[in-house]
Design a protein around this motif. Structure first.
Motif, short mmCIF file in Angstrom:
data_model
loop_
_atom_site.label_atom_id
_atom_site.label_comp_id
_atom_site.label_asym_id
_atom_site.label_seq_id
_atom_site.Cartn_x
_atom_site.Cartn_y
_atom_site.Cartn_z
N THR A 111 0.83 -1.21 0.00
CA THR A 111 0.00 0.00 0.00
C THR A 111 0.86 1.26 0.00
O THR A 111 0.34 2.37 0.14
CB THR A 111 -0.90 0.04 1.25
OG1 THR A 111 -0.09 0.17 2.42
CG2 THR A 111 -1.76 -1.22 1.37
N THR A 221 -6.09 0.49 0.64
CA THR A 221 -6.22 -0.21 -0.64
C THR A 221 -4.84 -0.38 -1.27
O THR A 221 -4.16 0.61 -1.53
CB THR A 221 -7.12 0.59 -1.60
OG1 THR A 221 -8.42 0.75 -1.03
CG2 THR A 221 -7.25 -0.12 -2.94
N VAL A 293 -8.59 -7.88 -1.15
CA VAL A 293 -8.83 -6.46 -1.44
C VAL A 293 -10.34 -6.21 -1.45
O VAL A 293 -11.12 -7.01 -1.98
CB VAL A 293 -8.23 -6.08 -2.80
CG1 VAL A 293 -8.58 -4.64 -3.15
CG2 VAL A 293 -6.72 -6.28 -2.79
N ALA A 298 -11.61 -0.21 -3.81
CA ALA A 298 -10.67 -0.03 -4.91
C ALA A 298 -11.33 0.73 -6.06
O ALA A 298 -10.71 1.57 -6.71
CB ALA A 298 -10.15 -1.38 -5.39
#
Length: 329
Positions: A111, A221, A293, A298
């Motif tokens: 990240t 994210t 995720v 996202a």
């Protein structure tokens, strides 16, 4: 033998023994090979070297074999051509490839993001203070950090940083030098160059993480991940899961074991102790949470960047394709 020399010899040997062989085609007495394309001085090598030195690949039933390539475009070409089984790239590139039918998927890697840095003696305390100033930016006009900071400026300051500042785009080392010499008033650089800048007395006036949070985005994210193929995962499910486990174990080790970092220090090219510590802290800060995720988060991140980056950033992709993110079941 130096790391770069050793790793290059491994890659050369791989080419001689049949680089394009699938993982299951290795010798019966040897674990299958996962070939990863990487850069000679890339920070991904810190995780690769930890996996290999600690035998985490062997523990998970494979041999991780690095192939040194000349730059990020070369790693992407190698992935597209099937010369490697995986590389590390950002999810936007993976999304573009998947949308075009390439069948690529994304396993979280990092990240890590940067921020806006100024010299220690700069009077600037916030982005508002950069109006009329010159900003150096690594990564080009569609750099993801730059886009998020622009979005923050538009929402919180009522004006786009791109409209009220002068931008200078260049390679990370050039931007670092321009910031140090005062050629630019502020700089946005890749996270490991930002760590070097911090170690040299520069300070951050706005992080991309803070900007993202203020915009209602999820800063956790992961922007970078291992790229895998659908058909490779289907043909080698145990290997794909083994790679995910090895990566996670290496991250958990590097998150808490300073001795593991001492082993990596020769390949980190840190100028001094301060730079070494800054690089270590920056890498650790980028370790993603364990788990898949959040595709919705996202998509929100993607939409924010796409609004300013346009087709140059998205490659014509309107929404992130279904199945983009992969996590072992």
């Amino acid at each position: 033998m130096p790391f770069s020399r050793r790793i290059t010899l491994v890659a050369a040997a791989a080419a001689l023994v049949g680089l394009a062989l699938p993982a299951h085609a290795q010798g019966a007495d040897e674990p299958p090979v996962i070939r990863i394309g990487t850069l000679e001085n890339g920070t991904v090598n810190w995780e690769i070297e930890t996996i290999r030195k600690r035998g985490l690949d062997q523990e998970n039933g494979f041999t991780l074999q690095p192939l040194i390539l000349a730059g990020n475009p070369a790693t992407q070409v190698a992935m597209q051509g099937g010369e490697v089984d995986t590389i590390v790239s950002d999810f936007l590139w993976v999304a573009q490839q998947r949308a075009r039918g390439a069948g690529f998927r994304f396993l979280p890697y990092s990240t890590a993001v940067g921020g806006v840095m100024v010299r220690g003696d700069s009077p600037a305390q916030s982005l508002a203070d950069l109006k009329g100033k010159k900003i150096g930016i690594a990564g080009g006009p569609v750099d993801k950090s730059w886009l998020i900071l622009r979005a923050w400026s538009r929402e919180r300051l009522g004006e786009d940083l791109a409209d009220v500042t002068q931008q200078v785009f260049g390679a990370p080392p050039m931007i670092l030098n321009a910031a140090e010499t005062g050629e630019v008033d502020a700089a946005i650089n890749f996270w490991h160059f930002q760590a070097k800048m911090q170690a040299r007395g520069m300070r951050e006036i706005m992080s991309v993480e803070t900007a993202a949070s203020d915009l209602g985005l999820d800063p956790s994210t992961p922007l970078l991940g291992y790229v895998l193929r659908d058909d490779w995962i289907a043909a080698n499910p145990a290997l794909a899961e083994g790679l995910a486990r090895a990566s996670r174990t290496a991250k958990d080790l590097l998150a808490k074991d300073d001795a593991a970092w001492e082993e990596l220090r020769p390949i980190m090219e840190a100028a001094d102790d301060a730079e070494f510590e800054a690089l270590k802290a920056g890498w650790r800060a980028g370790i993603p949470a364990h788990g898949p995720v959040d595709a919705e988060n996202a998509q929100q991140m993607f939409a924010t960047m796409a609004e300013l980056g346009g087709e140059e950033l998205t490659g014509g992709v309107a929404t992130l394709p279904e199945g983009l993110f992969w996590w072992p079941e």
